[in-house]
Each structure stands twice: as structure tokens, then as C-alpha cells.
Scaffold this motif. Structure first.
Motif, mmCIF file in Angstrom:
data_model
loop_
_atom_site.group_PDB
_atom_site.id
_atom_site.type_symbol
_atom_site.label_atom_id
_atom_site.label_comp_id
_atom_site.label_asym_id
_atom_site.label_seq_id
_atom_site.Cartn_x
_atom_site.Cartn_y
_atom_site.Cartn_z
ATOM 1 N N ILE A 255 5.256 3.124 -5.497
ATOM 2 C CA ILE A 255 5.629 1.718 -5.284
ATOM 3 C C ILE A 255 5.060 0.836 -6.382
ATOM 4 C CG2 ILE A 255 5.349 -0.249 -3.737
ATOM 5 C CD1 ILE A 255 5.297 1.813 -1.409
ATOM 6 N N SER A 256 3.781 0.993 -6.677
ATOM 7 C CA SER A 256 3.135 0.108 -7.655
ATOM 8 C C SER A 256 3.690 0.296 -9.057
ATOM 9 C CB SER A 256 1.619 0.321 -7.644
ATOM 10 O OG SER A 256 1.292 1.650 -8.001
ATOM 11 N N ALA A 257 4.261 1.458 -9.327
ATOM 12 C CA ALA A 257 4.853 1.700 -10.647
ATOM 13 C C ALA A 257 6.180 0.979 -10.816
ATOM 14 C CB ALA A 257 5.060 3.201 -10.857
ATOM 15 N N HIS A 258 6.747 0.475 -9.718
ATOM 16 C CA HIS A 258 8.080 -0.104 -9.773
ATOM 17 C C HIS A 258 8.155 -1.546 -9.287
ATOM 18 C CE1 HIS A 258 10.216 3.610 -10.868
ATOM 19 N NE2 HIS A 258 9.285 4.213 -10.155
ATOM 20 N N THR A 259 7.000 -2.165 -8.963
ATOM 21 C CA THR A 259 7.060 -3.548 -8.495
ATOM 22 C C THR A 259 5.817 -4.313 -8.892
ATOM 23 O OG1 THR A 259 7.527 -4.954 -6.575
ATOM 24 C CG2 THR A 259 5.960 -3.173 -6.241
ATOM 25 N N ALA A 260 5.992 -5.621 -9.030
ATOM 26 C CA ALA A 260 4.861 -6.525 -9.222
ATOM 27 C C ALA A 260 4.635 -7.361 -7.966
ATOM 28 C CB ALA A 260 5.114 -7.437 -10.422
ATOM 29 N N LYS A 261 5.448 -7.141 -6.946
ATOM 30 C CA LYS A 261 5.283 -7.888 -5.701
ATOM 31 C C LYS A 261 4.052 -7.384 -4.951
ATOM 32 C CE LYS A 261 10.089 -9.235 -4.986
ATOM 33 N NZ LYS A 261 11.188 -9.420 -4.022
ATOM 34 N N PRO A 262 3.471 -8.245 -4.097
ATOM 35 C CA PRO A 262 2.339 -7.779 -3.281
ATOM 36 C C PRO A 262 2.743 -6.578 -2.426
ATOM 37 C CG PRO A 262 2.551 -10.168 -3.169
ATOM 38 C CD PRO A 262 3.768 -9.676 -3.880
ATOM 39 N N ILE A 263 1.820 -5.638 -2.301
ATOM 40 C CA ILE A 263 2.088 -4.408 -1.560
ATOM 41 C C ILE A 263 1.295 -4.417 -0.253
ATOM 42 C CG2 ILE A 263 1.945 -1.898 -1.588
ATOM 43 C CD1 ILE A 263 2.226 -2.017 -4.625
ATOM 44 N N ILE A 264 1.992 -4.094 0.832
ATOM 45 C CA ILE A 264 1.375 -4.033 2.152
ATOM 46 C C ILE A 264 1.390 -2.591 2.640
ATOM 47 C CG2 ILE A 264 3.598 -4.641 3.244
ATOM 48 C CD1 ILE A 264 1.935 -6.025 5.475
ATOM 49 N N VAL A 265 0.281 -2.163 3.230
ATOM 50 C CA VAL A 265 0.213 -0.836 3.850
ATOM 51 C C VAL A 265 -0.484 -0.969 5.193
ATOM 52 C CG1 VAL A 265 0.251 0.476 1.699
ATOM 53 C CG2 VAL A 265 -1.940 -0.209 2.646
ATOM 54 N N TYR A 266 0.105 -0.347 6.214
ATOM 55 C CA TYR A 266 -0.579 -0.271 7.503
ATOM 56 C C TYR A 266 -0.175 1.023 8.211
ATOM 57 C CZ TYR A 266 3.530 -3.227 8.915
ATOM 58 O OH TYR A 266 4.779 -3.791 9.095
ATOM 59 N N PRO A 267 -0.936 2.071 7.919
ATOM 60 C CA PRO A 267 -0.633 3.403 8.455
ATOM 61 C C PRO A 267 -1.200 3.598 9.858
ATOM 62 C CG PRO A 267 -2.537 3.534 7.047
ATOM 63 C CD PRO A 267 -2.076 2.100 6.992
ATOM 64 N N ASN A 268 -0.862 4.738 10.429
ATOM 65 C CA ASN A 268 -1.450 5.136 11.706
ATOM 66 C C ASN A 268 -2.897 5.558 11.489
ATOM 67 O OD1 ASN A 268 1.133 4.698 12.711
ATOM 68 N ND2 ASN A 268 1.722 6.835 12.435
ATOM 69 N N ASN A 269 -3.588 5.858 12.577
ATOM 70 C CA ASN A 269 -5.035 6.061 12.474
ATOM 71 C C ASN A 269 -5.445 7.466 12.076
ATOM 72 O OD1 ASN A 269 -4.531 7.534 14.832
ATOM 73 N ND2 ASN A 269 -6.449 6.891 15.789
ATOM 74 N N GLY A 270 -4.497 8.357 11.848
ATOM 75 C CA GLY A 270 -4.851 9.725 11.469
ATOM 76 C C GLY A 270 -4.530 10.746 12.528
#
Length: 324
Positions: A255-270
Motif C-alpha cells: 500500500i505505502s509503495a502506491h499511495t501518499a494518502k494516510p494509511i489506516i490499519v486495524y487488524p484482529n487480535n491474533g
């Protein structure tokens, strides 16, 4: 459909101009179960709107108290079509969807009321309400939000999503959270709907990825989806949610290689989820947010929270990891 004005507000972007990182909230369903709400049904956490709305307020408040900047409304699976299947009238359905914003707002007010005057003045500007919009797959309630294995026309996707989005906007949501999106055609239809019918609103788009961290759940290359979202003016942040914590870093690199927009992540707990019977298996070897958040930040994440099975304690841990 009703067309709004032309002025686009960007409260998330404004807050990111003031803070390097933001903290998203965590799981709604997991916490509602602790309040005695049965979520093992087609409505999932939205059942609390019918059975125990006070519990929704309590959950939202607990996340604000843990340090979250954003409350995500309990509307992920609260759509008019699902309510109609239960026999609710259109008016009852509309009231419940509007209520999701009202409950988050009430929680914010309760949280702020317990602060000092100085704290309240500072914090009031830093707390947002995101109107959750789950994919069409949540209505199917068959786990297809993790596969994207459904196929509607663009008009059909828009007809499915429009009413809920209109109600969330009118109730006062600061922005939309287009969450756990697994299907590229649906994402395109939603972005067109956002542009044509909600020109004053912004959204984040968080993607559902499969076991291959470089692909959307439906198999579309993640880079292609990100490139498309780059061109959507009203999409003010993008990223992933509802996936294993161990998938995040690899996906972030794409994702970061293709955008300059802010990136959000919220995964499950494992913990490990089985979508066929909607059960969870505890994973004692799962990494912690303290371990992984610095790695995610190093790979471009600016908004971090939790999804399924996460708790206020996890959100507090995320905040500490972001700002230590």
C-alpha cells in the motif's frame, strides 16, 4: 436519491494535520458480548440496537477512555435489508440506523463530561464519529466479506448502500468508514456513489485481504485497488482491517509503495476465525500490538486500531505504542 452540495469537509485530514498519528477504536461485538448481547446471528453487533442500546454507548465510551480518537458506529451490519428480513418497518429501520450515530455521540458527550474544563476543550476537537458501512457480503452473513465471492451490478451495489449512508450522514457522522471491503467492483460502485450523492462527505476505505497480502480478497492485485483509490478525492485514508496481525506489515509495504494518502490499519487480535461457523480459536502465540505497531508505523501507518476480538486494553496499548 438526493444530491447534496459541493463543499467537501475533511475532519479526518484536519485532525491528521494536528497529530502525526490517530488511534481508532476496537471491536464492538466482542465488548457487547461482555454486556450480555447475543451476537451469534445475522445482525451480529447490530442486534444490540434492538436489545441493549445502552451497551453500545458503554462500549464506545470505553474506547474513548482508552485513548481512541475515533468511534466507529454500530452500523457495520445494520442495513435496511437485514432489518426488513426481521419484519421491521422502514421507519423502524431508519430510526435504528440513525441511532448508531446518536449512541456514539452520547458516548462522546459522556466521556467529555468527566474531563476537566481544559481537557474537555482540547479533547472535543479530537474525537470523530465514523459511520460504518460494511460490504454487501455482511448482508449475506456467509463469510463472503472475506472472499468477495458475490457479483452485483454497480446500480445494485449503490441501491443496497445508499439509504444507510444517507441516514448516517443526516444523523451527523463526521465521515464514512467503508470497512472490510473485499470486492473491487463494489468498491468502485461505492466511490461513484460517494461522489454523486454525498459530495460533502469523505471516507476511509479499509480493504479485506486474503491469505495473499498483495491481493484484495476477491483476487484483485492490491496495487490496482490502491491506484484506483488514489484518484478518489473523497477517499481521505485507505488501508486494511479484519485480518491477522501477521498480515499487516506485508500489506502495508504494498500500500505505502502506491499511495501518499494516510494509511489506516486495524487488524484482529491474533486469534483465529472460522467464517463457516463464526467461531474463534485463541492463539496463544499471537504477537502483541506493542510488538507490531512500531513496525506498522515504520511502513506507513498513521491511523491504528483494532478489529475483531480487540478490547479497550488493546486500544490503550496501541496508543502507548504510537506515542511512546
Amino acid at each position: 436519491m438526493i444530491t447534496g452540495g459541493n463543499y467537501m469537509q475533511n475532519p479526518l485530514g484536519n485532525l491528521l494535520d494536528q497529530q502525526q498519528y490517530l488511534v481508532n477504536d476496537g471491536a464492538m461485538g466482542t465488548e457487547l458480548e461482555k454486556h450480555g448481547v447475543d451476537t451469534n446471528n445475522a445482525l451480529w453487533s447490530a442486534m444490540a440496537l434492538l436489545k441493549n442500546p445502552e451497551a453500545v454507548i458503554a462500549v464506545h465510551r470505553s474506547y474513548f477512555e482508552a485513548g481512541a480518537n475515533i468511534a466507529t458506529t454500530d452500523s457495520y451490519q445494520a442495513n435496511p435489508q437485514a432489518f426488513a428480513k426481521l419484519g421491521l418497518t422502514e421507519q423502524q429501520s431508519d430510526d435504528l440506523i440513525r441511532q448508531t450515530v446518536q449512541l456514539a455521540s452520547a458516548a462522546r458527550d459522556e466521556y467529555l463530561a468527566n474531563l476537566t474544563t481544559v481537557q474537555r476543550f482540547s479533547q472535543a476537537r479530537n474525537l470523530l464519529i465514523a459511520g460504518s458501512v460494511g460490504p454487501y457480503g455482511t448482508f449475506l452473513a456467509d463469510g463472503s466479506e472475506y472472499t468477495g465471492a458475490y457479483d452485483l451490478t454497480a446500480d445494485a451495489y449503490q441501491d443496497f448502500h445508499w439509504r444507510r449512508m444517507a441516514l448516517l450522514e443526516r444523523a451527523g457522522a463526521d465521515l464514512f468508514a467503508l470497512e472490510t471491503m473485499p470486492n473491487f467492483a463494489e468498491i468502485k460502485a461505492l466511490c461513484a456513489l460517494l461522489k454523486d450523492e454525498f459530495p460533502e462527505m469523505t471516507a476511509w476505505v479499509s480493504l479485506s485481504i486474503g491469505t495473499n497480502q498483495d491481493k484484495l480478497a476477491d483476487g484483485t492485485p492490491l496495487a490496482d485497488v490502491v491506484e484506483f483509490l488514489n484518484d478518489q478525492r473523497q477517499v481521505v485514508a485507505l488501508g486494511i482491517n479484519c485480518t491477522s496481525m501477521n498480515n499487516v506489515t506485508s500489506a502495508l509495504r504494498v500500500i505505502s509503495a502506491h499511495t501518499a494518502k494516510p494509511i489506516i490499519v486495524y487488524p484482529n487480535n491474533g486469534d483465529i476465525y472460522d467464517p463457516t461457523d463464526k467461531s474463534w480459536q485463541v492463539n496463544p502465540e499471537a504477537a502483541t500490538f506493542s510488538d507490531l505497531v512500531p513496525e506498522w508505523v515504520a511502513n506507513g501507518a498513521r491511523i491504528v486500531g483494532g478489529c475483531c476480538r480487540t478490547t479497550p486494553a488493546d486500544v490503550a496499548e496501541i496508543k502507548q505504542a504510537l506515542f511512546k
